[in-house]
Design an enzyme around this catalytic site. Structure first.
Site, PDB file in Angstrom:
ATOM      1  N   GLU A   1     -26.701  18.753 -28.616  1.00 25.54           N
ATOM      2  CA  GLU A   1     -27.983  19.328 -28.186  1.00 25.54           C
ATOM      3  C   GLU A   1     -28.581  18.555 -27.022  1.00 25.54           C
ATOM      4  O   GLU A   1     -29.338  19.103 -26.231  1.00 25.54           O
ATOM      5  CB  GLU A   1     -28.987  19.336 -29.347  1.00 25.54           C
ATOM      6  CG  GLU A   1     -28.869  20.546 -30.243  1.00 25.54           C
ATOM      7  CD  GLU A   1     -30.039  20.703 -31.207  1.00 25.54           C
ATOM      8  OE1 GLU A   1     -30.899  19.801 -31.287  1.00 25.54           O
ATOM      9  OE2 GLU A   1     -30.078  21.729 -31.900  1.00 25.54           O
TER      10      GLU A   1
ATOM     11  N   HIS B   1      -3.348  15.680 -40.384  1.00 26.21           N
ATOM     12  CA  HIS B   1      -2.405  16.685 -40.899  1.00 26.21           C
ATOM     13  C   HIS B   1      -2.831  18.099 -40.525  1.00 26.21           C
ATOM     14  O   HIS B   1      -2.310  19.064 -41.051  1.00 26.21           O
ATOM     15  CB  HIS B   1      -2.274  16.513 -42.415  1.00 26.21           C
ATOM     16  CG  HIS B   1      -1.727  15.175 -42.780  1.00 26.21           C
ATOM     17  ND1 HIS B   1      -0.416  14.971 -43.149  1.00 26.21           N
ATOM     18  CD2 HIS B   1      -2.303  13.937 -42.771  1.00 26.21           C
ATOM     19  CE1 HIS B   1      -0.212  13.685 -43.374  1.00 26.21           C
ATOM     20  NE2 HIS B   1      -1.342  13.021 -43.149  1.00 26.21           N
TER      21      HIS B   1
ATOM     22  N   LYS C   1     -31.861  33.130 -31.729  1.00 28.85           N
ATOM     23  CA  LYS C   1     -33.050  33.487 -32.519  1.00 28.85           C
ATOM     24  C   LYS C   1     -33.679  34.763 -31.971  1.00 28.85           C
ATOM     25  O   LYS C   1     -34.060  35.665 -32.720  1.00 28.85           O
ATOM     26  CB  LYS C   1     -34.091  32.354 -32.468  1.00 28.85           C
ATOM     27  CG  LYS C   1     -33.645  31.057 -33.093  1.00 28.85           C
ATOM     28  CD  LYS C   1     -34.762  30.029 -33.047  1.00 28.85           C
ATOM     29  CE  LYS C   1     -34.262  28.658 -33.445  1.00 28.85           C
ATOM     30  NZ  LYS C   1     -35.228  27.592 -33.178  1.00 28.85           N
TER      31      LYS C   1
HETATM   32  O1  PA5 Z   1     -32.959  19.109 -32.604  1.00 32.84           O
HETATM   33  C1  PA5 Z   1     -33.692  20.038 -32.873  1.00 32.84           C
HETATM   34  O2  PA5 Z   1     -34.832  20.086 -32.428  1.00 32.84           O
HETATM   35  C2  PA5 Z   1     -33.261  21.177 -33.796  1.00 32.84           C
HETATM   36  O3  PA5 Z   1     -31.962  21.087 -34.215  1.00 32.84           O
HETATM   37  C3  PA5 Z   1     -34.165  21.182 -34.993  1.00 32.84           C
HETATM   38  O4  PA5 Z   1     -34.052  19.964 -35.659  1.00 32.84           O
HETATM   39  C4  PA5 Z   1     -33.848  22.306 -35.958  1.00 32.84           C
HETATM   40  O5  PA5 Z   1     -33.798  23.519 -35.292  1.00 32.84           O
HETATM   41  C5  PA5 Z   1     -34.895  22.369 -37.060  1.00 32.84           C
HETATM   42  O6  PA5 Z   1     -36.159  22.573 -36.516  1.00 32.84           O
HETATM   43  P1  PA5 Z   1     -37.478  22.460 -37.375  1.00 32.84           P
HETATM   44  O7  PA5 Z   1     -37.545  21.097 -37.950  1.00 32.84           O
HETATM   45  O8  PA5 Z   1     -38.583  22.746 -36.412  1.00 32.84           O
HETATM   46  O9  PA5 Z   1     -37.392  23.501 -38.476  1.00 32.84           O
END
Ligand code: PA5
Length: 446
Positions: A288, A309, A423
């Site tokens: 990310e 494996h 989303k």
């Molecule tokens: O790194 C990030 O921001 C995302 O992966 C969030 O952690 C994930 O989408 C969960 O988001 P939230 O804590 O707002 O539900």
């Protein structure tokens, strides 16, 4: 002792000089992080997080964990991505691998929900909870993420139906933004105990906030040791530490040099299955943070020797675009000796009397040499042992390196705009109010 980094086995691909030449760039990136004048600088709360956690905060978390531990046989941690992976990584690494079968339990069983939308998963979870005393930790920074919100809606109803609304309130804890989002509104309305996720700490950097610390404490793991490990690594990777001694800076520089040399995939390997979710946490952190602007090393993870494996062939002889970072464990917690066998039909008597770890270590060394010979440069991170302190060190080491590495790559390591695309489509397909135009457009594509 501390965790350590060995980069000797990348030197056939990138030279020591190439790495050392990155010193100024890496130091500038560290300065940018510390001065807070780079991209995404409103999300730098993780930088001094370990050293700024107070004793009162830890005590509050421990007290809340103790209430859940007393009342519940099972605690369900509801969350996804950064609100899930850090906890799972620590708990799996430090708990007994067969925890769910232990008869004499000191700790509640920690289960997870909201990390997927699998109907069978939720069915089976709600079935298993039917005769259990359970509680819920609902974790969402935004407070609006669909997966955990959906799971929480189902589990909240089940808990209220089982123990009544008033008792349910004492078994639900919400961890979310201080004022924004549906979860904050709900928690205020229902009167749940809450913890705040600081505005300036992004999901994937939030394991050392209550997001990770509360469920980890519920699982009976020392959050003080975890934080102490992170504090020590915060010092060891600070702005005043010379480049060559700064593990995070060196790791960031090496992986960026490898990337420039055509190595666009990094596999994080472990030789202990308990570390599987450390790999999952790491994948989110780097994926990310760096995968944007059409750039970024693809982070993958393998459990070895298991995956030798299955993935071993590709790693050894597939497209030469990978490098490997191994998390090596100096001393496992337990001893298992290989017994002698009179018949020796499997021909393994030459190993009799040796520890299983001796075999594992030779598998690790043999793999490293084979992969390096096969053109897969190897970085090694050694943990003296698997405990909360060293995992705290490892987390902070990777976080700091990720910030430096993202800046070296020239991206904003602290946003994740690409996560929104699915989303938007999902809401359009589900006819969410407000998405009428998108619904029409997406349906025209089908
Ligand atoms: O790194 C990030 O921001 C995302 O992966 C969030 O952690 C994930 O989408 C969960 O988001 P939230 O804590 O707002 O539900």
């Amino acid at each position: 002792k501390n965790i350590s980094l060995n980069i000797d086995k990348v030197l056939g691909t990138v030279s020591k000089k190439q790495i050392l030449d990155q010193e100024t760039k890496a130091n500038n990136c560290i300065a940018t992080l510390h001065n807070g004048d780079g991209k995404g600088n409103d999300f730098l709360g993780w930088l001094h997080l370990p050293s700024s956690i107070t004793d009162e905060e830890l005590t509050d978390i421990e007290n809340t964990a103790n209430i859940l531990r007393e009342k519940c046989e099972v605690v369900v941690a509801v969350g996804i991505g950064g609100s899930y992976l850090g906890t799972k990584a620590v708990v799996d690494a430090l708990n007994n691998s067969f925890d769910f079968l232990l008869k004499e339990r000191k700790n509640p069983i920690l289960l997870y929900a909201g990390q997927n939308i699998g109907e069978d998963y939720l069915y089976e979870l709600t079935e298993i909870l039917k005769d259990k005393q359970f509680g819920i930790i609902n974790i969402s920074k935004s407070g609006t993420t669909t997966e955990p919100a959906l799971a929480f809606r189902i589990l909240k109803k089940q808990l209220e139906d089982a123990v009544g609304k008033e008792e349910a309130k004492t078994r639900i804890v919400a961890i979310t933004d201080k004022s924004k989002g549906a979860l904050r509104t709900l928690a205020t309305k229902e009167g749940y105990k809450t913890f705040i996720i600081p505005d300036n700490v992004g999901g994937r950097f939030s394991v050392l906030t209550p997001v990770g610390l509360l469920p980890i404490a519920v699982a009976g793991i020392s959050i003080r040791e975890l934080v102490a490990g992170a504090v020590s690594m915060e010092k060891k990777t600070g702005i005043e530490v010379p480049f060559e001694e700064n593990l995070s800076a060196v790791y960031a520089a090496v992986r960026n040099e490898l990337y420039k040399s055509g190595k666009s995939i990094e596999i994080l390997a472990n030789f202990h299955p308990k570390l599987h979710y450390i790999g999952e946490w790491w994948k989110q952190l780097y994926g990310e943070s760096e995968g944007k602007d059409n750039k970024g090393i693809f982070p993958a993870a393998v459990d070895l020797t298991t995956d030798l494996h299955s993935m071993g062939q590709w790693i050894q002889e597939g497209e030469r675009t990978i490098f490997e970072t191994v998390i090596s464990i100096e001393s496992p917690d337990h001893r298992v000796e290989i017994p002698a066998d009179d018949a020796d039909l499997d021909g393994l008597n030459f190993l009799a009397g040796k520890r299983v770890d001796e075999v594992n270590k030779m598998a690790e060394l043999g793999t490293q040499l084979a992969h390096v010979d096969g053109g897969v440069p190897n970085i090694k991170i050694t943990l003296p042992a698997v405990n909360a302190y060293y995992i705290g060190q490892l987390f902070y080491f990777f976080e700091k390196a990720c910030g430096i590495s993202g800046y070296m790559l020239g991206v904003n390591p602290f946003d994740q705009p690409g996560v929104e695309a699915y989303k938007k489509n999902m809401f359009a397909l589900l006819n969410k109010p407000g998405y009428e135009k998108e619904s029409e457009a997406i349906k025209a594509k089908l």
